[in-house]
Design an enzyme around this catalytic site. Structure first.
Site, PDB file in Angstrom:
ATOM      1  N   LYS A  40       0.738  -1.311  -0.064  1.00  0.00           N
ATOM      2  CA  LYS A  40       0.142   0.097   0.011  1.00  0.00           C
ATOM      3  C   LYS A  40       0.887   1.213  -0.110  1.00  0.00           C
ATOM      4  O   LYS A  40       0.648   2.125  -0.717  1.00  0.00           O
ATOM      5  CB  LYS A  40      -0.883  -0.208   1.452  1.00  0.00           C
ATOM      6  CG  LYS A  40      -2.162   0.803   1.284  1.00  0.00           C
ATOM      7  CD  LYS A  40      -3.059   0.183   2.347  1.00  0.00           C
ATOM      8  CE  LYS A  40      -2.409  -0.250   3.672  1.00  0.00           C
ATOM      9  NZ  LYS A  40      -1.820   0.878   4.726  1.00  0.00           N
ATOM     10  N   ARG A  88      10.703  -5.895   5.217  1.00  0.00           N
ATOM     11  CA  ARG A  88      10.760  -4.211   5.289  1.00  0.00           C
ATOM     12  C   ARG A  88      11.714  -3.484   6.109  1.00  0.00           C
ATOM     13  O   ARG A  88      11.917  -4.077   7.448  1.00  0.00           O
ATOM     14  CB  ARG A  88       9.269  -3.898   5.564  1.00  0.00           C
ATOM     15  CG  ARG A  88       9.094  -2.395   5.577  1.00  0.00           C
ATOM     16  CD  ARG A  88       7.517  -2.174   5.417  1.00  0.00           C
ATOM     17  NE  ARG A  88       6.895  -2.302   6.517  1.00  0.00           N
ATOM     18  CZ  ARG A  88       5.628  -2.206   6.823  1.00  0.00           C
ATOM     19  NH1 ARG A  88       4.894  -1.965   5.807  1.00  0.00           N
ATOM     20  NH2 ARG A  88       4.880  -2.416   7.781  1.00  0.00           N
ATOM     21  N   ARG A 108      11.127  -1.914  11.795  1.00  0.00           N
ATOM     22  CA  ARG A 108      10.321  -1.349  13.070  1.00  0.00           C
ATOM     23  C   ARG A 108       9.831  -2.301  13.862  1.00  0.00           C
ATOM     24  O   ARG A 108       9.663  -3.748  13.673  1.00  0.00           O
ATOM     25  CB  ARG A 108       9.023  -0.850  12.162  1.00  0.00           C
ATOM     26  CG  ARG A 108       8.937   0.579  11.713  1.00  0.00           C
ATOM     27  CD  ARG A 108       7.900   0.868  10.716  1.00  0.00           C
ATOM     28  NE  ARG A 108       6.609   0.258  11.002  1.00  0.00           N
ATOM     29  CZ  ARG A 108       5.486   0.308  10.588  1.00  0.00           C
ATOM     30  NH1 ARG A 108       5.463   0.909   9.136  1.00  0.00           N
ATOM     31  NH2 ARG A 108       4.187  -0.131  11.000  1.00  0.00           N
ATOM     32  N   ARG A 145      -2.050  -8.421  13.778  1.00  0.00           N
ATOM     33  CA  ARG A 145      -2.547  -7.091  12.922  1.00  0.00           C
ATOM     34  C   ARG A 145      -3.226  -7.619  11.926  1.00  0.00           C
ATOM     35  O   ARG A 145      -4.325  -6.918  11.438  1.00  0.00           O
ATOM     36  CB  ARG A 145      -1.205  -6.135  12.335  1.00  0.00           C
ATOM     37  CG  ARG A 145      -0.506  -5.401  13.409  1.00  0.00           C
ATOM     38  CD  ARG A 145       0.787  -4.930  13.147  1.00  0.00           C
ATOM     39  NE  ARG A 145       0.838  -3.938  12.121  1.00  0.00           N
ATOM     40  CZ  ARG A 145       2.024  -3.806  11.201  1.00  0.00           C
ATOM     41  NH1 ARG A 145       3.045  -4.322  11.588  1.00  0.00           N
ATOM     42  NH2 ARG A 145       1.736  -2.730  10.510  1.00  0.00           N
ATOM     43  N   ARG A 148      -9.749   2.661   9.253  1.00  0.00           N
ATOM     44  CA  ARG A 148      -9.424   1.318   9.738  1.00  0.00           C
ATOM     45  C   ARG A 148     -10.868   0.245  10.090  1.00  0.00           C
ATOM     46  O   ARG A 148     -10.707  -0.854  10.116  1.00  0.00           O
ATOM     47  CB  ARG A 148      -8.443   1.151  10.820  1.00  0.00           C
ATOM     48  CG  ARG A 148      -7.119   1.365  10.519  1.00  0.00           C
ATOM     49  CD  ARG A 148      -6.422   0.224   9.950  1.00  0.00           C
ATOM     50  NE  ARG A 148      -4.856  -0.221  10.447  1.00  0.00           N
ATOM     51  CZ  ARG A 148      -4.074   0.399  10.084  1.00  0.00           C
ATOM     52  NH1 ARG A 148      -3.879   1.265   9.276  1.00  0.00           N
ATOM     53  NH2 ARG A 148      -2.719   0.042  10.548  1.00  0.00           N
TER      54      ARG A 148
HETATM   55  P1  AMP Z   1       0.543   1.389   9.803  1.00  0.00           P
HETATM   56  O1  AMP Z   1       1.871   2.138   9.471  1.00  0.00           O
HETATM   57  O2  AMP Z   1      -0.412   1.639   9.002  1.00  0.00           O
HETATM   58  O3  AMP Z   1       1.010  -0.192   9.626  1.00  0.00           O
HETATM   59  O4  AMP Z   1       0.234   1.734  11.378  1.00  0.00           O
HETATM   60  C1  AMP Z   1       1.035   1.323  12.615  1.00  0.00           C
HETATM   61  C2  AMP Z   1       0.365   1.469  13.673  1.00  0.00           C
HETATM   62  O5  AMP Z   1      -0.390   2.773  13.767  1.00  0.00           O
HETATM   63  C3  AMP Z   1      -0.933   0.332  13.780  1.00  0.00           C
HETATM   64  O6  AMP Z   1      -0.551  -0.842  14.081  1.00  0.00           O
HETATM   65  C4  AMP Z   1      -1.983   1.088  14.776  1.00  0.00           C
HETATM   66  O7  AMP Z   1      -1.325   0.820  15.954  1.00  0.00           O
HETATM   67  C5  AMP Z   1      -1.631   2.402  14.385  1.00  0.00           C
HETATM   68  N1  AMP Z   1      -2.680   2.887  13.283  1.00  0.00           N
HETATM   69  C6  AMP Z   1      -2.385   3.551  12.029  1.00  0.00           C
HETATM   70  N2  AMP Z   1      -3.666   3.864  11.430  1.00  0.00           N
HETATM   71  C7  AMP Z   1      -4.515   3.576  12.497  1.00  0.00           C
HETATM   72  C8  AMP Z   1      -6.090   3.912  12.511  1.00  0.00           C
HETATM   73  N3  AMP Z   1      -6.641   4.271  11.224  1.00  0.00           N
HETATM   74  N4  AMP Z   1      -6.546   3.640  13.592  1.00  0.00           N
HETATM   75  C9  AMP Z   1      -5.991   3.275  14.715  1.00  0.00           C
HETATM   76  N5  AMP Z   1      -4.561   3.000  14.938  1.00  0.00           N
HETATM   77  C10 AMP Z   1      -3.794   3.148  13.785  1.00  0.00           C
END
Ligand code: AMP
Length: 222
Positions: free
Chosen positions: A13, A127, A160, A171, A88
Site C-alpha cells: 500500500k 521491510r 520497525r 495485525r 481502519r
Molecule cells: P501502519 O503504518 O499503517 O502499519 O500503522 C502502524 C500502527 O499505527 C498500527 O499498528 C496502529 O497501532 C496505528 N494505526 C495506524 N492507523 C490507524 C488507524 N486508522 N486507527 C488506529 N490506529 C492506527
C-alpha cells in the site's frame, strides 16, 4: 482527487500510495506515519500512542480521528489527498464522512489492494524503513543501493518494532475483522475498486491508474 487506499499492512500500500501521490500531485496522509511522528515528540500523548502502536493495537478513535481531521484541514489538502491506513473500521469511515460533509466534499475513489497472507508476512519481515525521511525498502524486492542505508539521506535503516511475525499475524487478524464493514460501506456508495495486489509494483499502479482515468472520463462526459 480524494482517494482512500485500503489493503492489509505490508500489502504494498505504501509503495502504491507514493506512486499515486507523485503522479497526481496530492499529499500522502498515512495515519501510521502521523503516529510515528507524534511518538517522537516525547509528550504524554506520544507515550499513550506508542503503547498501542508498539503492540500492533489500534490507537483509540478520539485520538486518531482528531489527528486526521487536523491534517485534512491543512492547505495542501485543498485539491485532494490520499489516505493510507485510515479509515481502519466502520466507525472511522463514518467519522471521515462527517469530516467531508463539513467541508462539502466527498471521497472519490476507494481502492482495495488484495494480497495473499503468505506474501504479506514475507513482505513485512523484509521491510526496512528510514527513521529520518521515512523512505521504505525491502531487503529482497526493493533493496537500497548501499545495503542497510537509505538512498535518499544515507541514514541507517531500521526494522520497525511492530514488523515481527506474531505482531504481523495479530495485525492481520484485527485488520480482517474490521475491514469487511468498511468495504460494504464504500461498495454501497459505488466508489470501491478491488485491485489484484500479487503482481509487480508497476502492474498494480497501472490497474489503479486505468480505473481513475476511466471514472474521470465518465464524469467529464456528464
Ligand atoms: P501502519 O503504518 O499503517 O502499519 O500503522 C502502524 C500502527 O499505527 C498500527 O499498528 C496502529 O497501532 C496505528 N494505526 C495506524 N492507523 C490507524 C488507524 N486508522 N486507527 C488506529 N490506529 C492506527
Amino acid at each position: 482527487m480524494r482517494i482512500i487506499l485500503l489493503g492489509t499492512p505490508g500489502g504494498g500500500k505504501g509503495t502504491q500510495a507514493k506512486l499515486i501521490c507523485d503522479h497526481f500531485a496530492i499529499p500522502h496522509i498515512s495515519t501510521g506515519a502521523i503516529f510515528r511522528e507524534k511518538v517522537k515528540e516525547g509528550t504524554a500523548l506520544s507515550r499513550e500512542i506508542s503503547s498501542y502502536t508498539g503492540t500492533g493495537q489500534l490507537v483509540p478513535d478520539p485520538i486518531t480521528i482528531s489527528l486526521v481531521e487536523e491534517r485534512l484541514t491543512k492547505d495542501d489538502c485543498k485539491n485532494g489527498f490520499l489516505l493510507d491506513g485510515f479509515p481502519r473500521d466502520k466507525k472511522q469511515a463514518e467519522a471521515l464522512d462527517r469530516i467531508m460533509n463539513k467541508k462539502n466534499k466527498q471521497i472519490d475513489f476507494v481502492f482495495l489492494i488484495d494480497v495473499p497472507k503468505e506474501m504479506i508476512v514475507d513482505r513485512i519481515l523484509g521491510r526496512r524503513v528510514c527513521p529520518k525521511c521515512a523512505e521504505s525498502y525491502h531487503i529482497k524486492y526493493n533493496p537500497p543501493k548501499a545495503p542497510g542505508h537509505c538512498d535518499v539521506c544515507g541514514t541507517a535503516l531500521i526494522h520497525r518494532a511492530d514488523d515481527q511475525e506474531q505482531i504481523i499475524l495479530d495485525r492481520l487478524a484485527i485488520y480482517n475483522q474490521t475491514t469487511q464493514p468498511i468495504l460494504e460501506f464504500y461498495e454501497t456508495k459505488g466508489i470501491l475498486h478491488k485491485i489484484k495486489g500479487d503482481g509487480g509494483i508497476q502492474e498494480i499502479f497501472s490497474q489503479l491508474n486505468e480505473i481513475i482515468e476511466k471514472v474521470q472520463k465518465k464524469l467529464n462526459r456528464k
